[in-house]
Scaffold this active site. Structure first.
Site, PDB file in Angstrom:
ATOM      1  CG  LEU A 192      -1.704   1.193   1.670  1.00  0.00           C
ATOM      2  CD1 LEU A 192      -2.884   0.739   2.541  1.00  0.00           C
ATOM      3  CD2 LEU A 192      -0.884   2.229   2.449  1.00  0.00           C
ATOM      4  CG  ASN A 193       2.176   3.695  -2.895  1.00  0.00           C
ATOM      5  OD1 ASN A 193       1.718   2.685  -3.420  1.00  0.00           O
ATOM      6  ND2 ASN A 193       2.545   4.743  -3.605  1.00  0.00           N
ATOM      7  CG  ASP A 194       1.165   8.046  -2.855  1.00  0.00           C
ATOM      8  OD1 ASP A 194       2.021   7.506  -2.148  1.00  0.00           O
ATOM      9  OD2 ASP A 194       1.446   8.769  -3.823  1.00  0.00           O
ATOM     10  CD  GLN A 221      -0.924   4.806  -6.489  1.00  0.00           C
ATOM     11  OE1 GLN A 221       0.159   4.653  -7.021  1.00  0.00           O
ATOM     12  NE2 GLN A 221      -2.037   4.890  -7.171  1.00  0.00           N
ATOM     13  CG  ASP A 232       1.218  12.250  -7.921  1.00  0.00           C
ATOM     14  OD1 ASP A 232       1.069  11.163  -8.501  1.00  0.00           O
ATOM     15  OD2 ASP A 232       2.237  12.535  -7.260  1.00  0.00           O
ATOM     16  CD  GLU A 248       6.423  11.618  -5.759  1.00  0.00           C
ATOM     17  OE1 GLU A 248       6.530  10.867  -6.747  1.00  0.00           O
ATOM     18  OE2 GLU A 248       6.512  11.220  -4.584  1.00  0.00           O
TER      19      GLU A 248
END
Length: 484
Positions: free
Chosen positions: A46-48, A64, A168, A226
């Site tokens: 998992l990220n953003d 994500q 993004d 970002e």
């Protein structure tokens, strides 16, 4: 529809029968670190946080997700719907299956337009002849029940003057009702910035209207911005973003990358900042995003990624990586952003009690507990947990400086590379709130004036607290998340 399956660029549509169930069993074999009340991936990385939006009745959130391993492979958007941030219902995911997203669905945001949810995101693609990245800015349409209706590319390639690192998109409405979205970008001279596009309506072709200028920010050595987020609270314009390359400092900007905010007034495309600061001063916090669609003009809700680019964690061996923060309410006080867990976290807390800490104290269920005390602006030294290896997590305060020390806990080489202590300057420390969740700690100082979010790893631990002074501590237990 295309089913991508090329090494780490593997779509969930290419999963073999039983493949994810097998990975899930590996995740479930982690008995020490997988969280209880934080959103974490069922499998993989998992990220953003992405696509955070309130549709008038329900909250939609994505993150994500690479389902197959604890690596940054092909990114999907994992989709949940909730009304209370306690029970999460799955909905249609955003899965790469078109040429304009051939190497993953990168980050973006959401906007409610009529009775539809418009998800703006970056499609990661690569040219076959030279493997050069070609960014697309894309649009996916969902209905209010979370069903994916359509998706299409909006922009192919980066605009002239910028490298392939344009991504993004976070959308918002102008006062005139037009749709704009701000993207993180890198100029051809390899400096970071943000650029703004505008559309008259969802069927329109976006046009570039210029850079978002932030003259008061020291952009020296910053090569990329970002996860930009532009919003208004209490009559102030707020820009949240994650600059990469900013010089690390002794007591702030201590990680490899950072999450930052600016408060001021937006005049055209220029944000005249009255205050710029880091959002979180722990070891592991990045890429935060706020919800759109909320009518409240004085506060909003934010999630962040409890992780950082380019880091590994001991949980990677269990085929899962990272989590999201608790949902945080953010508001302005004296041009500073204050952050605290939303009210529901406190309302749902159970087994509230008060304990007096002095020297060694055992607290049942400490690994998933909430602790609160008044520091009275006096020094303290606390050690949490212990095991046969003598591993522990330390928190201290002295001379206006909070220190979180994880040097005596398990770390990977990359964790150690960026230092084993994190500091937070705070002049008059009063309220200290600590949320433990297996391998996560979120610390809120002075009712959210400063925050420190981190991972820590201590196996086979005893729930012991050692304090060098007497403290009266409130204890509670946040409710575990339910998935349906």
């Amino acid at each position: 529809m295309i089913i991508f399956n090329n090494g780490k660029y593997k779509s969930i549509l290419a999963a073999q029968q039983g493949e994810l169930d097998k990975i899930r069993k590996t995740v479930e074999s982690d008995k020490d670190f997988y969280p209880s009340y934080h959103l974490a991936p069922p499998t993989g990385l998992l990220n953003d946080p992405n696509g955070l939006i309130f549709d008038g009745e329900k909250y939609h959130l994505f993150y994500q997700w690479f389902p197959f391993d604890a690596i940054h492979g092909m990114k999907h958007w994992k989709h949940f719907i909730t009304t209370d941030f306690q029970t999460y219902q799955t909905a249609d995911n955003l899965i790469p299956c078109e040429l304009f997203e051939s190497h993953g669905c990168y980050s973006g945001g959401a906007l409610k337009v009529g009775d539809k949810l418009a998800m703006f995101y970056t499609g990661n693609t690569r040219r076959t002849i030279d493997n050069q990245r070609v960014p697309y800015q894309n649009l996916a349409i969902f209905d209010l029940n979370g069903k994916l209706l359509s998706k299409r590319p909006l922009i192919e390639n980066a605009p002239k003057g910028y490298t392939e690192h344009v991504r993004d998109p976070k959308p918002y409405f102008t006062k005139e009702g037009k749709i704009r979205f701000v993207c993180g970008a890198q100029r051809e001279n390899l400096t970071g910035t943000a650029i703004i596009f505008e559309m008259d309506h969802l069927d329109d072709t976006p046009r570039l209207i210029g850079e978002l200028s932030l003259p008061d920010f020291n952009n020296q050595h910053v090569f990329m911005w970002e996860c930009p987020d532009l919003l208004t609270l209490s009559g102030k314009d707020i820009f949240i973003w994650s600059p990469q390359g900013k010089d690390r400092e002794t007591h702030q900007f201590q990680n490899n990358y950072h999450a930052t905010y600016a408060v001021g007034q937006l005049n055209g495309n220029v944000l005249d900042a009255e205050h710029i600061a880091e959002l979180d001063q722990g070891f592991d916090f990045y890429a935060p995003q706020t919800f759109s669609g909320l009518e409240n003009k004085t506060s909003t809700i934010m999630f962040g990624w409890i992780g950082l680019p380019d880091l590994t964690y001991p949980t990677d061996q269990f085929k899962w990586h990272s989590a999201l923060t608790m949902p945080r309410e953010i508001h302005l006080e004296n041009n500073r952003l204050y952050q605290r867990p939303i009210a529901k976290i406190y309302e749902n807390m159970t087994a509230l009690s008060t304990r007096f800490l002095q020297q060694k104290t055992t607290i049942e269920g400490l690994e998933r507990a909430y602790l609160k005390f008044d520091a009275e602006n006096q020094p303290f030294n606390l050690s949490f947990f212990t095991n046969e290896k003598g591993e522990t997590l330390k928190l201290s305060y002295e001379n206006g400086l909070v220190c979180l020390d994880r040097s005596q806990s398990e770390q990977t080489e990359l964790m150690e590379k960026f230092g084993e202590q994190r500091y937070c300057e705070i002049v008059d420390l009063r309220t200290v709130e600590i949320f433990f969740d297996r391998s996560i700690i979120e610390i809120f100082l002075n009712d959210g004036e400063k925050v420190m979010t981190s991972r820590f790893f201590i196996k086979n631990r005893e729930n012991l607290v050692i304090s060098d002074r007497a403290l009266s501590v409130e204890i509670g237990y946040p409710q575990p998340i339910e998935y349906i």
